[in-house]
Design a protein around this motif. Structure first.
Motif, short mmCIF file in Angstrom:
data_model
loop_
_atom_site.label_atom_id
_atom_site.label_comp_id
_atom_site.label_asym_id
_atom_site.label_seq_id
_atom_site.Cartn_x
_atom_site.Cartn_y
_atom_site.Cartn_z
N UNK A 35 -0.15 -1.15 -0.17
CA UNK A 35 -1.52 -0.82 -0.63
C UNK A 35 -2.48 -1.86 -0.27
N UNK A 36 -1.92 -2.84 0.27
CA UNK A 36 -3.09 -3.89 0.98
C UNK A 36 -2.48 -5.37 0.28
N UNK A 37 -1.91 -5.32 -1.00
CA UNK A 37 -1.94 -6.70 -1.58
C UNK A 37 -1.05 -7.55 -0.84
N UNK A 38 -1.42 -8.60 -0.66
CA UNK A 38 -0.47 -9.82 0.18
C UNK A 38 -0.52 -11.15 -0.53
N UNK A 39 0.67 -11.69 -0.56
CA UNK A 39 0.60 -13.12 -1.18
C UNK A 39 1.54 -13.83 -0.55
N UNK A 40 1.20 -15.43 -0.56
CA UNK A 40 2.14 -16.34 -0.02
C UNK A 40 2.46 -17.17 -1.37
N UNK A 41 3.80 -17.75 -1.25
CA UNK A 41 4.28 -18.39 -2.42
C UNK A 41 4.96 -19.76 -1.73
N UNK A 42 4.66 -20.95 -2.29
CA UNK A 42 5.25 -22.21 -1.75
C UNK A 42 5.70 -22.99 -3.02
N UNK A 43 6.60 -23.60 -2.77
CA UNK A 43 6.98 -24.55 -4.21
C UNK A 43 7.47 -25.79 -3.69
N UNK A 44 7.37 -26.94 -4.40
CA UNK A 44 7.65 -28.16 -3.91
C UNK A 44 8.43 -29.07 -5.05
N UNK A 88 8.25 -29.28 -8.46
CA UNK A 88 7.65 -29.26 -9.81
C UNK A 88 6.38 -28.39 -9.96
N UNK A 89 6.05 -27.98 -8.88
CA UNK A 89 5.01 -26.98 -8.86
C UNK A 89 5.11 -26.06 -7.86
N UNK A 90 4.81 -24.68 -8.52
CA UNK A 90 4.85 -23.56 -7.45
C UNK A 90 3.14 -23.05 -7.21
N UNK A 91 2.97 -22.64 -6.03
CA UNK A 91 1.56 -22.21 -5.68
C UNK A 91 1.74 -20.92 -5.13
N UNK A 92 0.64 -20.04 -5.37
CA UNK A 92 0.82 -18.78 -4.77
C UNK A 92 -0.66 -18.30 -4.64
N UNK A 93 -1.08 -17.67 -3.46
CA UNK A 93 -2.30 -17.43 -2.80
C UNK A 93 -2.13 -16.06 -2.39
N UNK A 94 -3.07 -15.10 -3.12
CA UNK A 94 -3.14 -13.77 -2.82
C UNK A 94 -4.32 -13.32 -2.31
N UNK A 95 -4.65 -12.21 -1.41
CA UNK A 95 -5.57 -11.69 -1.48
C UNK A 95 -6.35 -10.82 -2.34
N UNK A 96 -7.60 -10.29 -2.32
CA UNK A 96 -8.22 -9.77 -3.38
C UNK A 96 -7.49 -8.54 -4.13
N UNK A 97 -6.80 -7.92 -3.14
CA UNK A 97 -6.11 -6.40 -3.65
C UNK A 97 -4.82 -6.86 -4.42
N UNK A 98 -4.18 -8.22 -3.81
CA UNK A 98 -2.98 -8.61 -4.71
C UNK A 98 -3.42 -8.80 -6.26
N UNK A 99 -4.49 -9.70 -6.46
CA UNK A 99 -4.90 -10.11 -7.62
C UNK A 99 -5.37 -9.01 -8.47
#
Length: 256
Positions: free
Chosen positions: A91-100, A102-113
């Motif tokens: 449906x168009x939702x996309x997201x990236x995930x990275x982790x180091x 002690x912290x995880x980061x997520x970046x999604x487009x509008x459809x994902x959020x």
């Protein structure tokens, strides 16, 4: 917000990619001695699960459906808590995930959020506020802040799920196959609801890794491919100016 509850399950319930699995292995592989001679299918599966669990890192890729929605997943994780990956919904939702670690980061487009907000029962105003607050930015999540997202970068949690979700009882061995150029033994498990699960195990006496899992039939057909075993994962945390932490996000949602 829910990114996904179990990465392993997300991968294993993806749709079948038949082109990646060919018939029988060729040439020298075909003539090579069987490293699993004398072992039952269940015993081979046990060895494969144990070997894969012992890996210090691996990559999982799959394409298909989860929770009724088509999704593509590509994710790498190592034992140091480092991870990176992406997911894409039909449906168009996309997201990236990275982790180091002690912290995880997520970046999604509008459809994902917007989709994530809807799944959590957020109001239209809250969903709008969340989407606007995270537009073009990474959501920073300290380890342990969210059990679901924290598990993304937890190799032990992923292999624990793998162990628990791998049905080994009642398996039979099928014809050997080739998975991305690697000779593999096939182990087949018939379910009681019309589903068939096939495991492709590397024909390697020293490192019989699980190379692929394919499920056909049933309600959740899918495929998952594993690779890059023991290959470290390298990531760089995003700049602070490009992140939003959970406290900031909650304040935004409360004010909406």
């Amino acid at each position: 917000m829910r990114a996904d509850r179990k990465l392993w399950m997300t991968a294993t319930i993806c749709a079948v990619v038949a082109a990646g699995v060919t018939g029988c292995s060729q040439g020298e592989d075909k003539a090579a001695a069987d490293p699993f001679k004398g072992l039952t299918a269940e015993a081979i599966a046990d060895k494969a699960v144990a070997t894969t669990k012992a890996a210090t890192a691996f990559r999982m890729t799959g394409t298909g459906t989860t929770d009724g929605e088509e999704m593509t997943v590509d994710f790498s994780v190592d034992a140091k808590g480092t991870c990176k990956g992406s997911m894409k919904a039909a449906k168009g939702g996309t997201a990236e995930v990275i982790g180091t670690g002690d912290t995880s980061y997520m970046k999604g487009n509008e459809a994902f959020w917007r989709s994530s907000g809807g799944e959590e029962g957020a109001s239209a105003g809250e969903t709008d506020a969340m989407s606007n607050a995270l537009k073009g930015r990474w959501l920073a999540m300290p380890a342990g802040a969210d059990g679901d997202t924290a598990a993304f970068c937890d190799l032990k949690a992923i292999v624990k799920d793998m162990d628990e979700d791998t049905p080994r009882k009642g398996m039979t061995r099928g014809d050997d196959a080739d998975v991305d150029g690697k000779a593999a033994a096939t182990l087949v498990k018939k379910g009681d609801k019309g589903e068939t699960t096939t495991f492709y195990v590397a024909r390697d006496a020293a490192k019989p890794y699980i190379l692929r899992v394919v499920e056909t039939g049933g309600k959740e057909p899918g495929t998952m491919t594993l690779g890059d075993f023991d290959k470290p994962v390298t990531v760089t945390a995003p700049p602070a100016g490009e992140t939003v932490d959970m406290e900031q996000l909650m304040k935004t949602l409360t004010a909406s």
